[in-house]
Write a protein that holds these residues in place. Structure first.
Motif, PDB file in Angstrom:
ATOM      1  N   VAL A  52       0.852  -1.184   0.000  1.00  0.00           N
ATOM      2  CA  VAL A  52       0.000   0.000   0.000  1.00  0.00           C
ATOM      3  C   VAL A  52       0.891   1.238   0.000  1.00  0.00           C
ATOM      4  CG1 VAL A  52      -1.581   1.377   1.432  1.00  0.00           C
ATOM      5  CG2 VAL A  52      -1.920  -1.097   1.210  1.00  0.00           C
ATOM      6  N   GLY A  53       0.576   2.197  -0.853  1.00  0.00           N
ATOM      7  CA  GLY A  53       1.297   3.470  -0.860  1.00  0.00           C
ATOM      8  C   GLY A  53       0.300   4.617  -0.753  1.00  0.00           C
ATOM      9  N   ILE A  54       0.312   5.333   0.367  1.00  0.00           N
ATOM     10  CA  ILE A  54      -0.596   6.478   0.512  1.00  0.00           C
ATOM     11  C   ILE A  54       0.177   7.739   0.136  1.00  0.00           C
ATOM     12  CG2 ILE A  54      -2.268   7.672   1.974  1.00  0.00           C
ATOM     13  CD1 ILE A  54      -2.408   5.260   3.770  1.00  0.00           C
ATOM     14  N   ILE A  55      -0.276   8.400  -0.919  1.00  0.00           N
ATOM     15  CA  ILE A  55       0.462   9.543  -1.461  1.00  0.00           C
ATOM     16  C   ILE A  55      -0.185  10.874  -1.062  1.00  0.00           C
ATOM     17  CG2 ILE A  55       1.101   8.121  -3.466  1.00  0.00           C
ATOM     18  CD1 ILE A  55      -0.670  10.238  -5.107  1.00  0.00           C
ATOM     19  N   SER A  56       0.620  11.925  -1.156  1.00  0.00           N
ATOM     20  CA  SER A  56       0.134  13.314  -0.995  1.00  0.00           C
ATOM     21  C   SER A  56      -0.535  13.548   0.352  1.00  0.00           C
ATOM     22  CB  SER A  56      -0.824  13.681  -2.139  1.00  0.00           C
ATOM     23  OG  SER A  56      -0.165  13.532  -3.384  1.00  0.00           O
ATOM     24  N   VAL A  57       0.110  13.058   1.412  1.00  0.00           N
ATOM     25  CA  VAL A  57      -0.414  13.211   2.770  1.00  0.00           C
ATOM     26  C   VAL A  57       0.236  14.434   3.423  1.00  0.00           C
ATOM     27  CG1 VAL A  57      -0.571  12.097   5.033  1.00  0.00           C
ATOM     28  CG2 VAL A  57      -0.734  10.710   2.952  1.00  0.00           C
ATOM     29  N   VAL A 106      -5.684  10.423   0.806  1.00  0.00           N
ATOM     30  CA  VAL A 106      -6.504  10.674   2.004  1.00  0.00           C
ATOM     31  C   VAL A 106      -7.987  10.461   1.715  1.00  0.00           C
ATOM     32  CG1 VAL A 106      -4.865  12.232   3.115  1.00  0.00           C
ATOM     33  CG2 VAL A 106      -6.570  13.187   1.550  1.00  0.00           C
ATOM     34  N   PHE A 107      -8.391  10.616   0.445  1.00  0.00           N
ATOM     35  CA  PHE A 107      -9.800  10.436   0.087  1.00  0.00           C
ATOM     36  C   PHE A 107     -10.259   8.990   0.247  1.00  0.00           C
ATOM     37  CE2 PHE A 107      -9.208  14.075  -3.202  1.00  0.00           C
ATOM     38  CZ  PHE A 107      -9.322  15.012  -2.195  1.00  0.00           C
ATOM     39  N   ASP A 108      -9.303   8.069   0.182  1.00  0.00           N
ATOM     40  CA  ASP A 108      -9.647   6.636   0.198  1.00  0.00           C
ATOM     41  C   ASP A 108      -9.580   6.014   1.575  1.00  0.00           C
ATOM     42  OD1 ASP A 108      -9.701   6.634  -2.713  1.00  0.00           O
ATOM     43  OD2 ASP A 108      -7.524   6.775  -2.603  1.00  0.00           O
TER      44      ASP A 108
END
Lengths: 328, 328
Positions: free
Chosen positions: A117-122, A307-309
């Protein structure tokens, strides 16, 4: 309880902020810091934690749950993001708005191929401000959203001033225009130009004998950076710069106003941040999203996320039962 | 595009607000309104939509995607919520904080047995304020959260006044104490009592010949409702009440301040609402969560959920690609 094992990639302002934020979250521990420099020359704050060269990352594959990518958006993350997410769950604060779709696609592909999992633009923008734009617009479908930044230091604008001939050092504050904020808060949904919304305050240390008039002119007419704004230039000494301008405060507002029903009912939704330390706050946001990445990966999810997900409950140390009883 | 087919259960202030909010969301349509009254006596605003008796609900099982439960939390929802979610996806605004864990458990069991999704306690508090408490506390782990309500009408307190002997009609405003809000905004994390945080302003229409002194005394000393607050009582005429106090404005603030790092950096996160119409805004929140319930049910999810469990992207009409490009 097993702690969430965190790695930090890049030990600049954000990396140091992440290190401090981990110390404030009892379900996490810092496992290693990775750097492109000679690791023996990098002294970190946490005792007993290894500093390793970035090329030795793979040896830690089974020892780190989430990698915090603390590099820059211009050149570091576009390369590092897709590379590292093949082997680790990642969090980053990629903030080049225009390139987010492309970056998301690259991280998504690599994350899926590696099973991570890669959470981007946080962070806070993109990040918390984005979330507030989304929530507010979903509730008030007809309306206008405004984002104001500041008062705070813009690194990009400070750098641009430093490139002007005769400038030794400089710092630039982005300042929201109070009158514009008040007009937005009134619910009148004004049309605002770039100049209406923000001022730019520049504090400049000139080189000895430099032509101050020429410096001021060069700054104020700089395309993209300053020419669309009302800009003030104040010349100060290196000592004054150090004394009065070495902190990194920031903040801002997301305001949406809109109408509901058929009788002209107006509503104002406002989210605001007032931050003493931009990097420490950003790092604190990154760290709670690391908890979400860890939980999603455990649940078998893969791919790029924003963050939307992320369901909000995934960010909290509290159990769903606690959250419902204490915060709902 | 197939529209999301919505049913409204209960046609009071919230039900009417939901009807108006559906008209503002082009991916939704109102399919039917259900009432406990004689349907022939209930006139709704939307043309061509049926009003049905609540007992005829099951005949619409395949024609409605999400049921909006617009009944009260005291007696309606505890019964209706678990009943209806066995056959329909549901959204409600259950707001008896102390009973949320029990209500969640009952809805969860029924929703799972029926194969549906029930999102409970949606609105602004519980709802958007809860979300902001959660986000802010997850970011600033060490700190204090404050919730202020108002200025706005409290239905429960207005009802309590109306039960006082000699009172013909009344309305009560909850008002945040400005000085307390400012102290919180300063980041000083003050200890505040109930009395420090809110005032209660009462506008009372007395019956002819009533003992005004006695009424005022009875209100100000009423346990739980008023005795812990600084309360003002103003006597007005029925006409003044109608003229000046027939709207339902509300709003409030969620403020968290906390520290990061090791140098005492302070941060303030503030979320605020200023609402012309409490029921219309609440209804607008309910409606965007109906979109989430629809999507979750389509994806095969079942059970009770709260705003904490819903990924923000599910609320928006926009695609994930649009959201990343336009709002991130």
């Amino acid at each position: 309880m097993d702690k969430i094992r965190i790695g930090i990639v890049g030990y600049g302002n954000i990396g140091r902020g992440v290190e401090k934020a981990i110390a404030r979250n009892e379900d996490m521990e810092l496992t290693a810091v990775f750097t492109r420099r000679d690791p023996s020359g990098v002294k970190i704050a946490t005792e007993g934690v290894e500093v390793k060269h970035i090329d030795d990352m793979l040896s830690m594959k089974d020892k780190i749950d989430v990698m915090m990518l603390c590099g820059g958006s211009a050149t570091d993350l576009p390369v590092m993001g897709p590379q590292i997410v093949q082997n680790f769950n990642t969090i980053d604060s990629f903030d080049t708005h225009a390139r987010i779709p492309e970056y998301f696609a690259n991280v998504d592909k690599a994350a899926k191929s590696g099973g991570h999992v890669g959470i981007i633009s946080v962070g806070w923008d993109p990040g918390m401000f984005s979330l507030n734009r989304l929530y507010a617009e979903s509730i008030l479908v007809q309306g206008s959203t405004y984002t104001f930044w500041g008062k705070g230091v813009s690194q990009g604008h400070s750098d641009a001033i430093r490139r002007v001939e005769g400038v030794k050092n400089a710092i630039q504050y982005t300042v929201p225009v109070e009158d514009a904020v008040e007009r937005v808060r009134s619910g009148s949904e004004p049309q605002l130009t770039t100049r209406d919304k923000h001022l730019r305050e520049c504090y400049v240390v000139p080189e000895e004998g430099a032509d101050l008039k020429k410096i001021e002119e060069a700054i104020k007419t700089m395309p993209n950076y300053f020419d669309d704004y009302d800009t003030t230039v104040t010349f100060i000494t290196e000592e004054e710069l150090k004394e009065n301008h070495s902190k990194m405060p920031h903040g801002g507002f997301v305001i949406r106003s809109g109408e509901t029903g058929t009788d002209g009912s107006k509503h104002i939704i406002e989210y605001s941040l007032k931050l003493d330390s931009n990097p420490e706050f950003t790092a604190s946001v990154l760290v709670c999203y690391a908890r979400a990445a860890y939980r999603l990966a455990k649940a078998g999810e893969t791919g790029a996320k924003t963050v939307f997900d992320i369901a909000p409950a995934l960010l909290s140390m509290k159990t769903p039962e606690q959250l419902r009883a204490e915060l709902l």
